[in-house]
Structures are given as structure tokens and as C-alpha cells.
Design an enzyme around this catalytic site. Structure first.
Site, PDB file in Angstrom:
ATOM      1  N   SER A 297       0.793  -1.232   0.000  1.00  0.00           N
ATOM      2  CA  SER A 297       0.000   0.000   0.000  1.00  0.00           C
ATOM      3  C   SER A 297       0.825   1.281   0.000  1.00  0.00           C
ATOM      4  CB  SER A 297      -0.976   0.019   1.179  1.00  0.00           C
ATOM      5  OG  SER A 297      -0.298   0.233   2.388  1.00  0.00           O
TER       6      SER A 297
ATOM      7  N   LYS B 197       1.022   4.213   6.789  1.00  0.00           N
ATOM      8  CA  LYS B 197       0.297   5.081   5.855  1.00  0.00           C
ATOM      9  C   LYS B 197       0.888   6.484   5.899  1.00  0.00           C
ATOM     10  CE  LYS B 197      -2.729   1.833   5.037  1.00  0.00           C
ATOM     11  NZ  LYS B 197      -2.732   1.108   3.787  1.00  0.00           N
TER      12      LYS B 197
END
Length: 185
Positions: free
Chosen positions: A43, A85
């Protein structure tokens, strides 16, 4: 003879003290300053890759010195999982994505770290990030996204917003593999 035994016993006690002090220091450093984490998944590609290891600065959690664009490690449900993230929205921000451009509080935010991903998407006549928003980030909440926008579960699509207490810390250094030691940006 008695003196030798006393010295030997004293040396053992000194070693035990040194080991205890070292263990306490390791505990304090891992609890309050730095801790290693492993990137799991794609991700954050191409900024971070699966199985890379990074040191996380945990001290910023206590100072609250989070900045938009920081790479953060977040606790998942019941602290059993961790997410890596990028911090996009701070408490009180309004986040919007239009035509592959991020807008924070109505102003275009330059995401230089997405240059490679955007080029690949545009070469395929795609947008890297679908339009969404505006989303108002509530007080004490944070909005995060992965850099691999087409392949990231984040605040847009399943993970939701995160509380400050869920933020473990900020990426400080990628230390493994050894041939790719760097500060990810």
C-alpha cells in the site's frame, strides 16, 4: 583466598547490574523513543516496499508534532495489526480529491512523493486517486492514505479515521534491506 572470592562475587554483581541497566535502557528506548516495524503489503509502494523494516520515532506521539505528509505507523484493531500510511488530514482539515489533485482546506497540496505513481497511472489513461470529498476531519482524528492509491485500504475505504492514540509514531529510517537504507519521504 577470601579476597579472591569477594572480588569474584563483586564482579558477578557488577555484571548483573550492567545487564539490568542495559535491559532497562532498551525497554525505555523501545517504549518512548524508537521501535522497529515491518512494512506489510504494497500500500505504500513505491515509497516503501513489503517486508522493509523501519524505525519509528515514538517521541513525536508525546509532543503531538505530526505533519501532513508524515509516514506514520498506526495501531489496528486491538493493537494486533499495524498499518503504515501517509498522514494526509489533521484535525479540523477539509480533505478533497478532484482530478487526481489533493486539496486540503481548499488549497491544492503538492504530493511530490506520488510523482512516479501518477506518471504510471496517467500513462495508462487512469487517475491514480478517485475523486472524493470534501471530508471534514473531526477534532482529535486523522485522515491517512497509502501512496499506492489504487491498492491501499485507508481512511477512504475501510479503515476510517484514526485517533491520536492510534498513532504509534513517525517513520524515521528504513534500515533493512541494508542496500536500501534511507529516510523515506
Amino acid at each position: 583466598m577470601f579476597d579472591k572470592e569477594k572480588r569474584k562475587k563483586s564482579n558477578i554483581i557488577d555484571w548483573i547490574k550492567a545487564i539490568l541497566i542495559a535491559l532497562i535502557l532498551v525497554f525505555l528506548v523501545r517504549t518512548f523513543l524508537f521501535e522497529p516495524y515491518i512494512v506489510q503489503g504494497e500500500s505504500m509502494k513505491p515509497t516503501l516496499f513489503n517486508s522493509e523494516r523501519l524505525f519509528v520515532n515514538k517521541f513525536v506521539k508525546y509532543t503531538g508534532d505530526f505533519k501532513r505528509g508524515d509516514i506514520v505507523v498506526l495501531n489496528g484493531e486491538e493493537k494486533k495489526t499495524h498499518y503504515v500510511k501517509r498522514l494526509i488530514g489533521l484535525p479540523g482539515d477539509t480533505i478533497e480529491m478532484k482530478n487526481d489533485n489533493l486539496f486540503v482546506n481548499g488549497k491544492r497540496f503538492n504530493e511530490e512523493y506520488l510523482k512516479e505513481n501518477k506518471k504510471d497511472a496517467h500513462d495508462s489513461d487512469l487517475n491514480l486517486t478517485g475523486d472524493f470529498g470534501p471530508i471534514k476531519v473531526p477534532k482529535d482524528k486523522y485522515f491517512v492514505m497509502g501512496d499506492n492509491r489504487q491498492n491501499s485500504m485507508d481512511s477512504r475505504n475501510g479503515l476510517g479515521l484514526f485517533n491520536k492514540k492510534d498513532i504509534v509514531g513517525v517513520e524515521e529510517l528504513v534500515f533493512f534491506p541494508l542496500d536500501r537504507i534511507r529516510h523515506a519521504k
